[in-house]
Scaffold this motif. Structure first.
Motif, PDB file in Angstrom:
ATOM      1  N   LYS A 176      79.800  57.162  13.261  1.00 27.36           N
ATOM      2  CA  LYS A 176      79.000  57.831  12.560  1.00 27.36           C
ATOM      3  C   LYS A 176      77.570  57.099  12.479  1.00 27.36           C
ATOM      4  N   SER A 177      77.743  55.710  12.527  1.00 27.84           N
ATOM      5  CA  SER A 177      76.420  54.916  12.554  1.00 27.84           C
ATOM      6  C   SER A 177      76.535  53.632  13.309  1.00 27.84           C
ATOM      7  N   ASN A 192      68.652  55.273  21.871  1.00 26.43           N
ATOM      8  CA  ASN A 192      68.568  56.801  22.263  1.00 26.43           C
ATOM      9  C   ASN A 192      69.860  57.445  22.664  1.00 26.43           C
ATOM     10  N   ILE A 193      70.632  56.848  23.241  1.00 28.02           N
ATOM     11  CA  ILE A 193      71.996  57.524  23.807  1.00 28.02           C
ATOM     12  C   ILE A 193      72.822  57.806  22.471  1.00 28.02           C
ATOM     13  N   PHE A 194      73.040  56.918  21.515  1.00 28.80           N
ATOM     14  CA  PHE A 194      73.891  57.091  20.209  1.00 28.80           C
ATOM     15  C   PHE A 194      73.116  58.017  19.449  1.00 28.80           C
ATOM     16  N   HIS A 195      71.792  58.052  19.246  1.00 27.73           N
ATOM     17  CA  HIS A 195      70.970  59.094  18.376  1.00 27.73           C
ATOM     18  C   HIS A 195      71.296  60.183  19.215  1.00 27.73           C
ATOM     19  N   GLY A 196      71.024  60.349  20.289  1.00 24.10           N
ATOM     20  CA  GLY A 196      71.060  61.846  20.787  1.00 24.10           C
ATOM     21  C   GLY A 196      72.382  62.618  20.677  1.00 24.10           C
ATOM     22  N   VAL A 199      74.522  60.147  16.314  1.00 26.35           N
ATOM     23  CA  VAL A 199      74.940  58.777  15.452  1.00 26.35           C
ATOM     24  C   VAL A 199      73.752  58.304  14.841  1.00 26.35           C
ATOM     25  N   GLU A 200      74.000  57.881  13.474  1.00 28.79           N
ATOM     26  CA  GLU A 200      72.750  57.301  12.711  1.00 28.79           C
ATOM     27  C   GLU A 200      72.580  55.998  13.200  1.00 28.79           C
ATOM     28  N   THR A 201      71.262  55.835  13.845  1.00 31.77           N
ATOM     29  CA  THR A 201      71.147  54.476  14.587  1.00 31.77           C
ATOM     30  C   THR A 201      69.963  53.854  13.919  1.00 31.77           C
ATOM     31  N   GLY A 230      63.957  59.935  14.384  1.00 32.89           N
ATOM     32  CA  GLY A 230      64.895  59.559  13.608  1.00 32.89           C
ATOM     33  C   GLY A 230      65.592  58.109  13.701  1.00 32.89           C
ATOM     34  N   ILE A 231      65.363  57.636  14.592  1.00 30.12           N
ATOM     35  CA  ILE A 231      65.802  56.082  14.985  1.00 30.12           C
ATOM     36  C   ILE A 231      65.015  55.132  14.289  1.00 30.12           C
ATOM     37  N   ARG A 232      65.795  54.463  13.196  1.00 27.87           N
ATOM     38  CA  ARG A 232      65.100  53.148  12.473  1.00 27.87           C
ATOM     39  C   ARG A 232      64.922  52.130  13.367  1.00 27.87           C
TER      40      ARG A 232
END
Length: 468
Positions: A176-177, A192-196, A199-201, A230-232
Protein backbone atom coordinates in the motif's frame (compact mmCIF):
# COMPACT_ATOMS: atom_id res chain seq x y z
CA UNK A 1 48.00 -9.07 -34.04
CA UNK A 2 45.37 -11.14 -32.24
CA UNK A 3 46.87 -14.65 -32.64
CA UNK A 4 47.83 -16.79 -29.66
CA UNK A 5 50.44 -19.49 -29.19
CA UNK A 6 49.09 -22.77 -30.57
CA UNK A 7 47.77 -25.11 -27.88
CA UNK A 8 45.01 -27.67 -27.44
CA UNK A 9 41.92 -26.43 -25.58
CA UNK A 10 38.45 -27.80 -24.99
CA UNK A 11 36.91 -24.63 -26.44
CA UNK A 12 37.93 -21.87 -28.77
CA UNK A 13 35.83 -19.49 -26.66
CA UNK A 14 34.28 -19.83 -23.25
CA UNK A 15 31.75 -17.21 -22.18
CA UNK A 16 31.00 -16.60 -18.51
CA UNK A 17 27.56 -15.02 -18.28
CA UNK A 18 24.35 -15.57 -20.24
CA UNK A 19 23.16 -11.98 -20.51
CA UNK A 20 22.72 -9.91 -23.64
CA UNK A 21 26.41 -9.42 -24.35
CA UNK A 22 27.50 -12.95 -23.52
CA UNK A 23 24.73 -14.62 -25.47
CA UNK A 24 25.32 -12.48 -28.55
CA UNK A 25 29.05 -13.20 -28.56
CA UNK A 26 28.59 -16.91 -27.89
CA UNK A 27 25.84 -17.42 -30.43
CA UNK A 28 27.60 -15.67 -33.29
CA UNK A 29 30.98 -17.21 -32.52
CA UNK A 30 29.30 -20.61 -32.58
CA UNK A 31 27.65 -19.77 -35.89
CA UNK A 32 31.16 -19.06 -37.25
CA UNK A 33 32.14 -22.63 -36.48
CA UNK A 34 33.99 -21.93 -33.25
CA UNK A 35 33.80 -24.38 -30.35
CA UNK A 36 31.95 -22.34 -27.74
CA UNK A 37 30.97 -23.04 -24.15
CA UNK A 38 28.78 -20.72 -22.08
CA UNK A 39 28.04 -20.85 -18.35
CA UNK A 40 25.10 -19.12 -16.70
CA UNK A 41 24.21 -19.84 -13.08
CA UNK A 42 20.70 -18.38 -13.10
CA UNK A 43 18.47 -17.82 -16.13
CA UNK A 44 19.45 -17.08 -19.69
CA UNK A 45 18.93 -13.47 -20.72
CA UNK A 46 20.67 -11.69 -17.87
CA UNK A 47 19.47 -8.61 -16.04
CA UNK A 48 17.71 -7.07 -19.03
CA UNK A 49 15.42 -9.96 -19.86
CA UNK A 50 14.90 -11.51 -16.42
CA UNK A 51 14.89 -8.64 -13.91
CA UNK A 52 15.54 -5.43 -15.81
CA UNK A 53 14.50 -3.74 -19.04
CA UNK A 54 11.87 -6.19 -20.25
CA UNK A 55 9.80 -6.74 -17.07
CA UNK A 56 10.29 -3.06 -16.21
CA UNK A 57 8.75 -1.94 -19.50
CA UNK A 58 5.86 -4.38 -19.06
CA UNK A 59 5.18 -2.95 -15.60
CA UNK A 60 5.41 0.59 -16.98
CA UNK A 61 2.67 -0.30 -19.48
CA UNK A 62 0.57 -1.74 -16.66
CA UNK A 63 0.97 1.38 -14.54
CA UNK A 64 -0.19 3.70 -17.33
CA UNK A 65 -3.67 2.26 -17.75
CA UNK A 66 -5.11 4.16 -14.78
CA UNK A 67 -4.46 7.50 -16.47
CA UNK A 68 -5.62 6.11 -19.82
CA UNK A 69 -8.98 5.15 -18.30
CA UNK A 70 -9.33 8.67 -16.90
CA UNK A 71 -8.37 10.30 -20.20
CA UNK A 72 -10.86 8.23 -22.18
CA UNK A 73 -13.79 10.14 -20.70
CA UNK A 74 -12.68 13.33 -22.45
CA UNK A 75 -12.96 11.51 -25.75
CA UNK A 76 -16.49 10.26 -25.16
CA UNK A 77 -15.77 6.87 -23.66
CA UNK A 78 -17.63 5.69 -20.58
CA UNK A 79 -15.26 3.43 -18.69
CA UNK A 80 -16.73 1.33 -15.91
CA UNK A 81 -15.20 0.61 -12.53
CA UNK A 82 -11.67 -0.73 -13.03
CA UNK A 83 -9.66 -2.90 -10.66
CA UNK A 84 -6.07 -4.09 -10.75
CA UNK A 85 -4.78 -7.54 -9.81
CA UNK A 86 -1.05 -7.65 -9.00
CA UNK A 87 -0.81 -11.43 -9.23
CA UNK A 88 -2.16 -11.43 -12.78
CA UNK A 89 0.54 -8.98 -13.84
CA UNK A 90 3.32 -10.95 -12.12
CA UNK A 91 2.20 -14.21 -13.72
CA UNK A 92 1.88 -12.66 -17.18
CA UNK A 93 5.35 -11.14 -16.84
CA UNK A 94 6.80 -14.49 -15.83
CA UNK A 95 5.25 -16.19 -18.84
CA UNK A 96 6.76 -13.61 -21.19
CA UNK A 97 10.30 -13.68 -19.80
CA UNK A 98 10.19 -17.48 -19.81
CA UNK A 99 9.34 -17.31 -23.51
CA UNK A 100 12.23 -14.91 -24.16
CA UNK A 101 14.62 -17.03 -22.15
CA UNK A 102 13.68 -19.97 -24.33
CA UNK A 103 14.51 -17.98 -27.46
CA UNK A 104 17.94 -17.07 -26.08
CA UNK A 105 18.61 -20.73 -25.29
CA UNK A 106 17.30 -21.88 -28.69
CA UNK A 107 19.60 -19.44 -30.47
CA UNK A 108 22.64 -20.75 -28.61
CA UNK A 109 21.71 -24.35 -29.21
CA UNK A 110 21.18 -23.60 -32.90
CA UNK A 111 24.76 -22.35 -33.06
CA UNK A 112 25.98 -25.50 -31.29
CA UNK A 113 27.03 -23.63 -28.15
CA UNK A 114 27.43 -25.96 -25.17
CA UNK A 115 25.44 -24.47 -22.28
CA UNK A 116 26.32 -25.08 -18.65
CA UNK A 117 23.72 -24.26 -16.00
CA UNK A 118 26.38 -23.45 -13.45
CA UNK A 119 28.41 -20.75 -11.84
CA UNK A 120 31.81 -20.63 -13.51
CA UNK A 121 35.06 -19.63 -11.85
CA UNK A 122 38.48 -19.15 -13.39
CA UNK A 123 41.15 -21.42 -11.94
CA UNK A 124 43.96 -19.99 -14.04
CA UNK A 125 44.30 -17.96 -17.21
CA UNK A 126 42.88 -20.71 -19.45
CA UNK A 127 40.94 -23.00 -17.10
CA UNK A 128 37.33 -22.65 -15.92
CA UNK A 129 35.74 -24.67 -13.13
CA UNK A 130 32.00 -25.31 -13.27
CA UNK A 131 30.99 -25.05 -9.63
CA UNK A 132 27.84 -27.17 -9.89
CA UNK A 133 29.80 -30.30 -10.84
CA UNK A 134 33.46 -29.46 -10.21
CA UNK A 135 34.21 -30.13 -13.88
CA UNK A 136 37.14 -28.18 -15.31
CA UNK A 137 37.43 -27.10 -18.93
CA UNK A 138 39.97 -25.08 -20.87
CA UNK A 139 39.54 -22.36 -23.46
CA UNK A 140 41.78 -20.53 -25.89
CA UNK A 141 39.88 -17.31 -25.26
CA UNK A 142 37.55 -16.32 -22.46
CA UNK A 143 34.87 -13.64 -22.41
CA UNK A 144 33.74 -12.21 -19.06
CA UNK A 145 30.12 -11.08 -19.40
CA UNK A 146 28.82 -11.40 -15.85
CA UNK A 147 26.98 -8.05 -15.85
CA UNK A 148 26.18 -6.08 -12.72
CA UNK A 149 24.50 -6.53 -9.36
CA UNK A 150 22.41 -4.22 -7.22
CA UNK A 151 24.09 -2.09 -4.56
CA UNK A 152 22.47 -3.28 -1.33
CA UNK A 153 24.20 -0.71 0.90
CA UNK A 154 25.18 -3.40 3.41
CA UNK A 155 26.72 -0.83 5.75
CA UNK A 156 23.28 0.65 6.52
CA UNK A 157 21.51 -0.76 9.59
CA UNK A 158 18.45 -2.68 8.45
CA UNK A 159 19.48 -3.01 4.82
CA UNK A 160 18.28 -6.63 4.94
CA UNK A 161 14.68 -5.41 5.26
CA UNK A 162 14.88 -3.54 1.94
CA UNK A 163 14.05 -4.88 -1.48
CA UNK A 164 15.91 -4.01 -4.68
CA UNK A 165 14.90 -3.98 -8.31
CA UNK A 166 15.69 -7.73 -8.36
CA UNK A 167 12.82 -8.49 -5.98
CA UNK A 168 10.40 -5.72 -6.93
CA UNK A 169 8.88 -7.61 -9.85
CA UNK A 170 7.90 -10.65 -7.80
CA UNK A 171 6.54 -9.33 -4.52
CA UNK A 172 3.97 -11.62 -2.93
CA UNK A 173 1.52 -8.72 -2.87
CA UNK A 174 1.40 -5.11 -3.97
CA UNK A 175 2.27 -2.85 -1.02
CA UNK A 176 0.00 0.00 0.00
CA UNK A 177 3.01 2.27 0.56
CA UNK A 178 6.66 2.28 -0.43
CA UNK A 179 9.70 4.52 0.02
CA UNK A 180 12.47 4.28 -2.57
CA UNK A 181 16.06 5.39 -2.05
CA UNK A 182 17.73 6.76 -5.16
CA UNK A 183 17.37 9.37 -7.86
CA UNK A 184 18.66 7.62 -10.94
CA UNK A 185 16.61 6.11 -13.72
CA UNK A 186 15.85 2.84 -11.87
CA UNK A 187 14.55 4.67 -8.78
CA UNK A 188 12.53 7.14 -10.85
CA UNK A 189 11.02 4.45 -13.04
CA UNK A 190 9.95 2.31 -10.09
CA UNK A 191 8.52 5.34 -8.29
CA UNK A 192 6.29 5.96 -11.30
CA UNK A 193 5.40 2.29 -11.68
CA UNK A 194 4.32 1.83 -8.07
CA UNK A 195 2.46 5.14 -8.00
CA UNK A 196 0.66 4.26 -11.23
CA UNK A 197 -0.47 0.99 -9.65
CA UNK A 198 -2.00 2.85 -6.72
CA UNK A 199 0.83 2.66 -4.19
CA UNK A 200 1.55 5.64 -1.92
CA UNK A 201 5.09 6.43 -3.08
CA UNK A 202 7.95 8.48 -1.65
CA UNK A 203 11.28 8.97 -3.41
CA UNK A 204 14.31 9.88 -1.28
CA UNK A 205 17.44 11.18 -3.02
CA UNK A 206 20.74 12.45 -1.68
CA UNK A 207 21.19 15.06 -4.44
CA UNK A 208 19.45 18.36 -5.05
CA UNK A 209 17.58 17.09 -8.12
CA UNK A 210 16.67 13.64 -9.41
CA UNK A 211 18.41 12.31 -12.55
CA UNK A 212 21.55 14.33 -11.92
CA UNK A 213 23.23 13.32 -15.19
CA UNK A 214 20.39 14.53 -17.39
CA UNK A 215 19.67 17.97 -18.79
CA UNK A 216 18.56 20.44 -16.14
CA UNK A 217 15.21 21.20 -17.81
CA UNK A 218 14.35 17.51 -17.94
CA UNK A 219 15.17 17.06 -14.26
CA UNK A 220 13.13 20.03 -13.10
CA UNK A 221 10.07 19.42 -15.27
CA UNK A 222 9.91 15.70 -14.53
CA UNK A 223 10.21 16.36 -10.81
CA UNK A 224 7.36 18.86 -11.02
CA UNK A 225 5.20 16.44 -13.01
CA UNK A 226 5.81 13.56 -10.61
CA UNK A 227 5.02 15.76 -7.62
CA UNK A 228 1.81 16.97 -9.27
CA UNK A 229 0.73 13.34 -9.76
CA UNK A 230 1.16 12.66 -6.06
CA UNK A 231 4.66 11.19 -5.75
CA UNK A 232 6.50 12.73 -2.83
CA UNK A 233 10.15 13.57 -3.62
CA UNK A 234 12.52 14.26 -0.72
CA UNK A 235 15.94 15.55 -1.82
CA UNK A 236 19.28 16.03 -0.08
CA UNK A 237 18.32 13.15 2.18
CA UNK A 238 19.34 9.48 2.58
CA UNK A 239 18.24 6.42 4.50
CA UNK A 240 19.97 6.29 7.88
CA UNK A 241 18.44 3.03 9.04
CA UNK A 242 15.50 0.69 8.52
CA UNK A 243 13.85 -1.33 11.26
CA UNK A 244 10.87 -3.62 11.58
CA UNK A 245 7.81 -2.18 13.29
CA UNK A 246 5.21 -4.91 13.46
CA UNK A 247 4.27 -5.91 9.94
CA UNK A 248 5.63 -2.64 8.55
CA UNK A 249 8.96 -0.86 8.25
CA UNK A 250 10.22 2.29 9.92
CA UNK A 251 12.64 4.14 7.65
CA UNK A 252 14.77 6.72 9.44
CA UNK A 253 15.87 9.53 7.15
CA UNK A 254 18.87 11.81 7.53
CA UNK A 255 16.54 14.85 7.71
CA UNK A 256 15.19 13.53 11.02
CA UNK A 257 11.95 12.17 9.61
CA UNK A 258 10.78 8.57 10.09
CA UNK A 259 8.48 7.02 7.50
CA UNK A 260 6.25 4.03 8.31
CA UNK A 261 5.73 2.03 5.11
CA UNK A 262 4.96 -1.44 3.81
CA UNK A 263 8.09 -1.68 1.66
CA UNK A 264 11.45 0.07 1.43
CA UNK A 265 13.46 -0.19 -1.78
CA UNK A 266 17.12 0.52 -2.48
CA UNK A 267 17.75 1.76 -6.02
CA UNK A 268 21.10 3.42 -5.44
CA UNK A 269 23.02 2.05 -8.38
CA UNK A 270 24.52 -1.16 -9.65
CA UNK A 271 28.01 -2.58 -9.20
CA UNK A 272 30.12 -4.69 -11.57
CA UNK A 273 29.50 -8.37 -10.89
CA UNK A 274 33.17 -9.33 -10.67
CA UNK A 275 33.25 -11.12 -7.31
CA UNK A 276 33.64 -14.88 -7.16
CA UNK A 277 34.67 -15.24 -10.81
CA UNK A 278 38.30 -16.05 -10.02
CA UNK A 279 39.62 -13.10 -11.94
CA UNK A 280 42.55 -12.72 -9.56
CA UNK A 281 43.61 -16.32 -10.23
CA UNK A 282 43.64 -15.60 -13.94
CA UNK A 283 45.63 -12.39 -13.52
CA UNK A 284 42.79 -10.11 -14.66
CA UNK A 285 43.15 -6.61 -13.23
CA UNK A 286 40.22 -4.83 -11.56
CA UNK A 287 39.71 -1.16 -10.81
CA UNK A 288 40.52 -0.05 -7.29
CA UNK A 289 37.85 0.71 -4.73
CA UNK A 290 34.50 -0.89 -4.00
CA UNK A 291 33.34 -1.20 -7.59
CA UNK A 292 35.90 -3.71 -8.82
CA UNK A 293 35.19 -3.23 -12.51
CA UNK A 294 37.17 -5.31 -14.98
CA UNK A 295 39.74 -3.02 -16.58
CA UNK A 296 39.73 -3.27 -20.37
CA UNK A 297 41.50 -1.51 -23.22
CA UNK A 298 39.79 0.11 -26.19
CA UNK A 299 39.12 -3.32 -27.69
CA UNK A 300 37.54 -4.76 -24.50
CA UNK A 301 40.71 -6.77 -23.79
CA UNK A 302 41.70 -7.26 -20.15
CA UNK A 303 45.19 -7.34 -18.67
CA UNK A 304 45.35 -10.93 -19.98
CA UNK A 305 45.57 -10.66 -23.79
CA UNK A 306 43.29 -13.66 -24.42
CA UNK A 307 40.61 -12.67 -21.87
CA UNK A 308 38.03 -10.06 -22.81
CA UNK A 309 35.14 -8.44 -20.95
CA UNK A 310 31.98 -6.70 -22.16
CA UNK A 311 28.91 -5.14 -20.60
CA UNK A 312 28.21 -3.90 -17.09
CA UNK A 313 31.10 -5.80 -15.51
CA UNK A 314 33.42 -3.26 -17.16
CA UNK A 315 31.39 -0.32 -15.78
CA UNK A 316 31.73 1.71 -18.97
CA UNK A 317 28.11 2.33 -19.96
CA UNK A 318 25.49 0.23 -18.15
CA UNK A 319 23.01 -0.29 -20.96
CA UNK A 320 21.93 -3.49 -22.69
CA UNK A 321 22.48 -2.26 -26.28
CA UNK A 322 25.99 -1.20 -25.27
CA UNK A 323 26.81 -4.71 -24.05
CA UNK A 324 25.55 -6.14 -27.35
CA UNK A 325 27.56 -3.58 -29.32
CA UNK A 326 30.70 -4.40 -27.34
CA UNK A 327 30.13 -8.10 -28.02
CA UNK A 328 29.86 -7.43 -31.75
CA UNK A 329 33.10 -5.43 -31.65
CA UNK A 330 34.76 -8.31 -29.80
CA UNK A 331 33.78 -10.71 -32.58
CA UNK A 332 35.04 -8.34 -35.28
CA UNK A 333 38.33 -7.89 -33.45
CA UNK A 334 39.05 -11.49 -32.49
CA UNK A 335 37.47 -13.64 -35.17
CA UNK A 336 37.18 -11.43 -38.25
CA UNK A 337 40.65 -9.85 -38.21
CA UNK A 338 39.00 -6.43 -38.09
CA UNK A 339 40.07 -4.62 -34.87
CA UNK A 340 37.00 -2.60 -33.87
CA UNK A 341 36.65 -0.26 -30.91
CA UNK A 342 33.23 0.05 -29.26
CA UNK A 343 31.71 3.46 -29.96
CA UNK A 344 30.31 4.94 -26.76
CA UNK A 345 29.60 8.38 -28.18
CA UNK A 346 26.08 9.78 -28.65
CA UNK A 347 24.12 6.94 -27.04
CA UNK A 348 20.36 7.59 -26.97
CA UNK A 349 18.95 7.04 -23.48
CA UNK A 350 15.41 6.70 -22.15
CA UNK A 351 13.88 6.99 -18.71
CA UNK A 352 10.50 5.24 -18.70
CA UNK A 353 9.03 7.67 -16.24
CA UNK A 354 5.60 9.25 -16.56
CA UNK A 355 6.03 11.48 -18.47
CA UNK A 356 8.81 9.72 -20.33
CA UNK A 357 12.29 11.12 -20.99
CA UNK A 358 14.35 10.58 -24.14
CA UNK A 359 17.74 12.14 -24.65
CA UNK A 360 20.82 11.92 -26.85
CA UNK A 361 23.99 13.97 -26.86
CA UNK A 362 25.10 16.81 -24.62
CA UNK A 363 23.02 18.48 -21.96
CA UNK A 364 22.98 22.26 -21.93
CA UNK A 365 25.41 22.37 -19.00
CA UNK A 366 27.83 19.97 -20.71
CA UNK A 367 27.76 22.01 -23.91
CA UNK A 368 28.45 25.26 -22.04
CA UNK A 369 31.62 23.71 -20.60
CA UNK A 370 32.86 22.58 -24.02
CA UNK A 371 31.77 25.32 -26.43
CA UNK A 372 32.24 29.10 -26.16
CA UNK A 373 28.86 29.77 -27.76
CA UNK A 374 25.74 27.63 -27.87
CA UNK A 375 22.16 28.15 -28.95
CA UNK A 376 19.25 26.59 -27.10
CA UNK A 377 15.95 25.89 -28.86
CA UNK A 378 13.12 25.05 -26.50
CA UNK A 379 9.40 24.29 -26.87
CA UNK A 380 7.24 23.61 -23.81
CA UNK A 381 3.61 22.84 -24.62
CA UNK A 382 0.64 20.63 -23.87
CA UNK A 383 0.44 17.75 -26.37
CA UNK A 384 -2.71 17.42 -28.43
CA UNK A 385 -3.72 14.18 -26.71
CA UNK A 386 -4.10 16.06 -23.44
CA UNK A 387 -6.36 18.82 -24.79
CA UNK A 388 -9.64 16.89 -24.70
CA UNK A 389 -8.72 14.75 -21.73
CA UNK A 390 -7.89 17.83 -19.67
CA UNK A 391 -4.65 16.30 -18.40
CA UNK A 392 -2.16 18.99 -17.37
CA UNK A 393 1.01 17.13 -18.42
CA UNK A 394 3.18 19.13 -20.80
CA UNK A 395 5.94 18.21 -23.23
CA UNK A 396 9.43 19.61 -23.59
CA UNK A 397 11.41 19.54 -26.83
CA UNK A 398 14.91 20.96 -26.63
CA UNK A 399 17.90 21.23 -28.95
CA UNK A 400 21.38 22.31 -27.91
CA UNK A 401 23.39 23.67 -30.85
CA UNK A 402 26.98 24.82 -31.35
CA UNK A 403 26.62 28.53 -32.07
CA UNK A 404 29.53 28.60 -34.54
CA UNK A 405 29.28 25.39 -36.58
CA UNK A 406 25.51 25.02 -36.11
CA UNK A 407 26.01 21.33 -35.33
CA UNK A 408 23.30 19.86 -33.10
CA UNK A 409 25.02 18.74 -29.89
CA UNK A 410 22.08 17.37 -27.95
CA UNK A 411 18.37 16.66 -28.15
CA UNK A 412 16.10 16.25 -25.14
CA UNK A 413 12.44 15.23 -24.92
CA UNK A 414 9.98 14.98 -22.06
CA UNK A 415 6.59 13.54 -22.90
CA UNK A 416 4.77 10.67 -24.64
CA UNK A 417 6.93 8.53 -26.96
CA UNK A 418 10.08 10.40 -25.94
CA UNK A 419 12.12 7.21 -26.22
CA UNK A 420 10.95 6.50 -29.76
CA UNK A 421 11.89 10.04 -30.80
CA UNK A 422 15.29 9.83 -29.10
CA UNK A 423 16.13 6.66 -31.01
CA UNK A 424 15.38 8.25 -34.38
CA UNK A 425 16.91 11.63 -33.66
CA UNK A 426 20.01 9.80 -32.47
CA UNK A 427 20.61 8.75 -36.07
CA UNK A 428 20.64 12.38 -37.16
CA UNK A 429 23.07 13.39 -34.43
CA UNK A 430 25.32 10.41 -35.17
CA UNK A 431 25.42 11.54 -38.78
CA UNK A 432 26.54 15.01 -37.63
CA UNK A 433 23.36 16.86 -38.58
CA UNK A 434 23.32 20.63 -38.27
CA UNK A 435 20.49 22.86 -37.16
CA UNK A 436 20.15 23.87 -40.82
CA UNK A 437 19.50 20.20 -41.67
CA UNK A 438 16.72 20.19 -39.10
CA UNK A 439 15.29 23.46 -40.45
CA UNK A 440 15.01 22.21 -44.01
CA UNK A 441 13.31 18.97 -43.00
CA UNK A 442 9.57 18.96 -43.62
CA UNK A 443 7.37 18.63 -40.54
CA UNK A 444 4.88 15.84 -39.88
CA UNK A 445 1.70 17.60 -38.78
CA UNK A 446 0.05 17.30 -36.36
CA UNK A 447 2.73 15.65 -34.23
CA UNK A 448 4.84 16.52 -31.23
CA UNK A 449 8.03 15.59 -33.07
CA UNK A 450 7.48 18.37 -35.61
CA UNK A 451 8.67 20.84 -32.99
CA UNK A 452 12.21 19.66 -33.68
CA UNK A 453 12.04 20.97 -37.24
CA UNK A 454 9.95 24.11 -36.65
CA UNK A 455 11.97 25.83 -33.90
CA UNK A 456 13.69 28.29 -36.23
CA UNK A 457 14.82 30.88 -33.70
CA UNK A 458 16.81 30.11 -30.56
CA UNK A 459 15.07 30.60 -27.23
CA UNK A 460 18.37 31.99 -25.93
CA UNK A 461 22.12 31.87 -26.46
CA UNK A 462 24.91 31.21 -24.00
CA UNK A 463 28.19 32.96 -24.77
CA UNK A 464 31.21 32.27 -22.58
CA UNK A 465 28.92 30.95 -19.86
CA UNK A 466 26.49 33.89 -19.87
CA UNK A 467 22.93 33.63 -21.17
CA UNK A 468 21.95 36.35 -23.63
Amino acid sequence: MWSLTMATYDYDLFVIGGGSGGVRAGRLAGAMGKRVGLAEEYRMGGTCVIRGCVPKKLYVYASQFGESFEDAAGYGWSVGTSTFDWRTLVDAKEKEITRLEGLYRKGLEGSKVEIFASRAELVDAHTIELKSTGQRVTAERILIATGGRVNRNTSMPGHEYCISSDEAFDLAELPKSIVIAGGGYIAVEFANIFHGLGVETTLVYRGKEILSRFDHDLRVLLSEAMTAKGIRIVTETVFNAVRKEGDRLAVELSNGETLIVDQAMLAIGRLPNSEGVGLDKAGVALSKGDHGAVIVDEYSRTSQPHIYAVGDVTDRVQLTPVAIHEAMCFLETVYKDNPTRPDHDLIPTVVFSQPEIGTVGMSEDEAIKSYPEIEVYRAHFRPMKNTLSGRADKMLMKLVVDGKSRKVLGAHILGPDAGEMAQLIGIALKAGASKDDFDRTMAVHPSAAEEFVTMYNPTYRVVNGERI
